[in-house]
Design a protein around this motif. Structure first.
Motif, PDB file in Angstrom:
ATOM      1  N   MET A   1      17.929 -12.632  18.257  1.00  0.00           N
ATOM      2  CA  MET A   1      16.734 -12.567  18.815  1.00  0.00           C
ATOM      3  C   MET A   1      15.296 -12.126  18.008  1.00  0.00           C
ATOM      4  O   MET A   1      15.569 -11.301  17.290  1.00  0.00           O
ATOM      5  N   ALA A   2      14.319 -12.952  18.437  1.00  0.00           N
ATOM      6  CA  ALA A   2      13.141 -12.445  17.708  1.00  0.00           C
ATOM      7  C   ALA A   2      12.591 -10.965  18.102  1.00  0.00           C
ATOM      8  O   ALA A   2      12.784 -10.613  19.394  1.00  0.00           O
ATOM      9  N   VAL A   3      11.756 -10.547  17.141  1.00  0.00           N
ATOM     10  CA  VAL A   3      11.366  -9.209  17.419  1.00  0.00           C
ATOM     11  C   VAL A   3       9.782  -9.252  17.194  1.00  0.00           C
ATOM     12  O   VAL A   3       9.179 -10.158  16.466  1.00  0.00           O
ATOM     13  N   VAL A   4       9.025  -8.741  18.352  1.00  0.00           N
ATOM     14  CA  VAL A   4       7.780  -8.804  18.453  1.00  0.00           C
ATOM     15  C   VAL A   4       6.906  -7.402  18.084  1.00  0.00           C
ATOM     16  O   VAL A   4       7.763  -6.408  18.741  1.00  0.00           O
ATOM     17  N   THR A   5       5.985  -7.200  17.537  1.00  0.00           N
ATOM     18  CA  THR A   5       5.249  -6.106  17.346  1.00  0.00           C
ATOM     19  C   THR A   5       4.222  -5.876  18.122  1.00  0.00           C
ATOM     20  O   THR A   5       3.428  -7.134  18.187  1.00  0.00           O
ATOM     21  N   VAL A   6       3.987  -4.755  19.161  1.00  0.00           N
ATOM     22  CA  VAL A   6       2.861  -4.804  19.942  1.00  0.00           C
ATOM     23  C   VAL A   6       2.291  -3.557  19.882  1.00  0.00           C
ATOM     24  O   VAL A   6       2.861  -2.407  19.677  1.00  0.00           O
ATOM     25  N   THR A   7       1.038  -3.328  19.724  1.00  0.00           N
ATOM     26  CA  THR A   7       0.054  -2.221  19.757  1.00  0.00           C
ATOM     27  C   THR A   7      -0.295  -1.728  21.076  1.00  0.00           C
ATOM     28  O   THR A   7      -0.624  -2.723  21.773  1.00  0.00           O
ATOM     29  N   LEU A   8       0.188  -0.442  21.380  1.00  0.00           N
ATOM     30  CA  LEU A   8      -0.232   0.160  22.517  1.00  0.00           C
ATOM     31  C   LEU A   8      -0.997   1.388  22.490  1.00  0.00           C
ATOM     32  O   LEU A   8      -0.863   2.139  21.427  1.00  0.00           O
ATOM     33  N   ASP A   9      -1.864   1.804  23.214  1.00  0.00           N
ATOM     34  CA  ASP A   9      -2.545   2.886  23.303  1.00  0.00           C
ATOM     35  C   ASP A   9      -1.516   3.911  23.499  1.00  0.00           C
ATOM     36  O   ASP A   9      -0.604   3.834  24.208  1.00  0.00           O
ATOM     37  N   ALA A  10      -1.518   5.357  22.784  1.00  0.00           N
ATOM     38  CA  ALA A  10      -0.925   6.437  22.671  1.00  0.00           C
ATOM     39  C   ALA A  10      -0.539   6.961  24.261  1.00  0.00           C
ATOM     40  O   ALA A  10       0.554   7.149  24.495  1.00  0.00           O
ATOM     41  N   ASN A  11      -1.591   6.928  25.079  1.00  0.00           N
ATOM     42  CA  ASN A  11      -1.511   7.410  26.363  1.00  0.00           C
ATOM     43  C   ASN A  11      -0.328   6.434  27.205  1.00  0.00           C
ATOM     44  O   ASN A  11       0.295   6.938  28.110  1.00  0.00           O
ATOM     45  N   LEU A  12      -0.597   5.097  27.126  1.00  0.00           N
ATOM     46  CA  LEU A  12      -0.005   4.185  27.803  1.00  0.00           C
ATOM     47  C   LEU A  12       1.529   4.420  27.346  1.00  0.00           C
ATOM     48  O   LEU A  12       2.423   4.173  28.148  1.00  0.00           O
ATOM     49  N   ALA A  13       1.748   4.489  26.016  1.00  0.00           N
ATOM     50  CA  ALA A  13       2.995   4.552  25.442  1.00  0.00           C
ATOM     51  C   ALA A  13       3.965   5.821  26.194  1.00  0.00           C
ATOM     52  O   ALA A  13       5.005   5.846  26.422  1.00  0.00           O
ATOM     53  N   ILE A  14       3.006   6.798  26.248  1.00  0.00           N
ATOM     54  CA  ILE A  14       3.872   8.275  26.626  1.00  0.00           C
ATOM     55  C   ILE A  14       4.038   7.933  28.233  1.00  0.00           C
ATOM     56  O   ILE A  14       5.099   8.376  28.639  1.00  0.00           O
ATOM     57  N   ARG A  23      13.014   8.296  24.996  1.00  0.00           N
ATOM     58  CA  ARG A  23      12.478   9.334  23.815  1.00  0.00           C
ATOM     59  C   ARG A  23      11.671   8.311  22.797  1.00  0.00           C
ATOM     60  O   ARG A  23      11.037   8.666  22.070  1.00  0.00           O
ATOM     61  N   SER A  24      12.037   6.998  23.192  1.00  0.00           N
ATOM     62  CA  SER A  24      11.600   6.118  21.998  1.00  0.00           C
ATOM     63  C   SER A  24      10.454   5.208  22.876  1.00  0.00           C
ATOM     64  O   SER A  24      10.737   4.610  23.588  1.00  0.00           O
ATOM     65  N   PRO A  25       9.236   5.083  22.385  1.00  0.00           N
ATOM     66  CA  PRO A  25       8.447   3.999  22.859  1.00  0.00           C
ATOM     67  C   PRO A  25       8.900   2.624  22.814  1.00  0.00           C
ATOM     68  O   PRO A  25       8.672   1.935  23.937  1.00  0.00           O
ATOM     69  N   GLN A  26       9.455   2.349  22.045  1.00  0.00           N
ATOM     70  CA  GLN A  26       9.923   1.064  21.850  1.00  0.00           C
ATOM     71  C   GLN A  26      11.153   0.651  22.973  1.00  0.00           C
ATOM     72  O   GLN A  26      11.142  -0.311  23.591  1.00  0.00           O
ATOM     73  N   ASP A  27      12.123   1.549  23.042  1.00  0.00           N
ATOM     74  CA  ASP A  27      12.943   1.459  24.174  1.00  0.00           C
ATOM     75  C   ASP A  27      12.375   1.700  25.439  1.00  0.00           C
ATOM     76  O   ASP A  27      12.752   0.844  26.283  1.00  0.00           O
ATOM     77  N   ALA A  28      11.390   2.509  25.852  1.00  0.00           N
ATOM     78  CA  ALA A  28      10.618   2.341  26.979  1.00  0.00           C
ATOM     79  C   ALA A  28      10.237   1.305  27.396  1.00  0.00           C
ATOM     80  O   ALA A  28      10.151   0.707  28.599  1.00  0.00           O
TER      81      ALA A  28
END
Length: 66
Positions: A1-14, A23-28
């Protein structure tokens, strides 16, 4: 499976972490995206495709008026 990196605002990630209970932004984000896709597939399965001209599967038969 390909992996993609996405940048998110910290508040959105929380917010996503709180919604998904992880507890992980990536898993969330992965859980939220998978849920979104599954929900869309369930909606398409129930409603059908408007372009195909077929009524939804679980729609009751139309009674003629008059």
């Amino acid at each position: 499976m390909a992996v993609v990196t996405v940048t998110l605002d910290a508040n959105l990630a929380i917010d996503v972490m709180l919604l998904s209970g992880t507890r992980s932004p990536q898993d969330a984000v992965e859980l939220i995206v998978r849920d979104y896709l599954a929900r869309g597939q369930r909606t398409e399965a129930r409603a059908g495709d408007a372009a195909d001209g077929h009524p939804p599967v679980d729609a009751p038969p139309v009674q003629p008026e008059g």
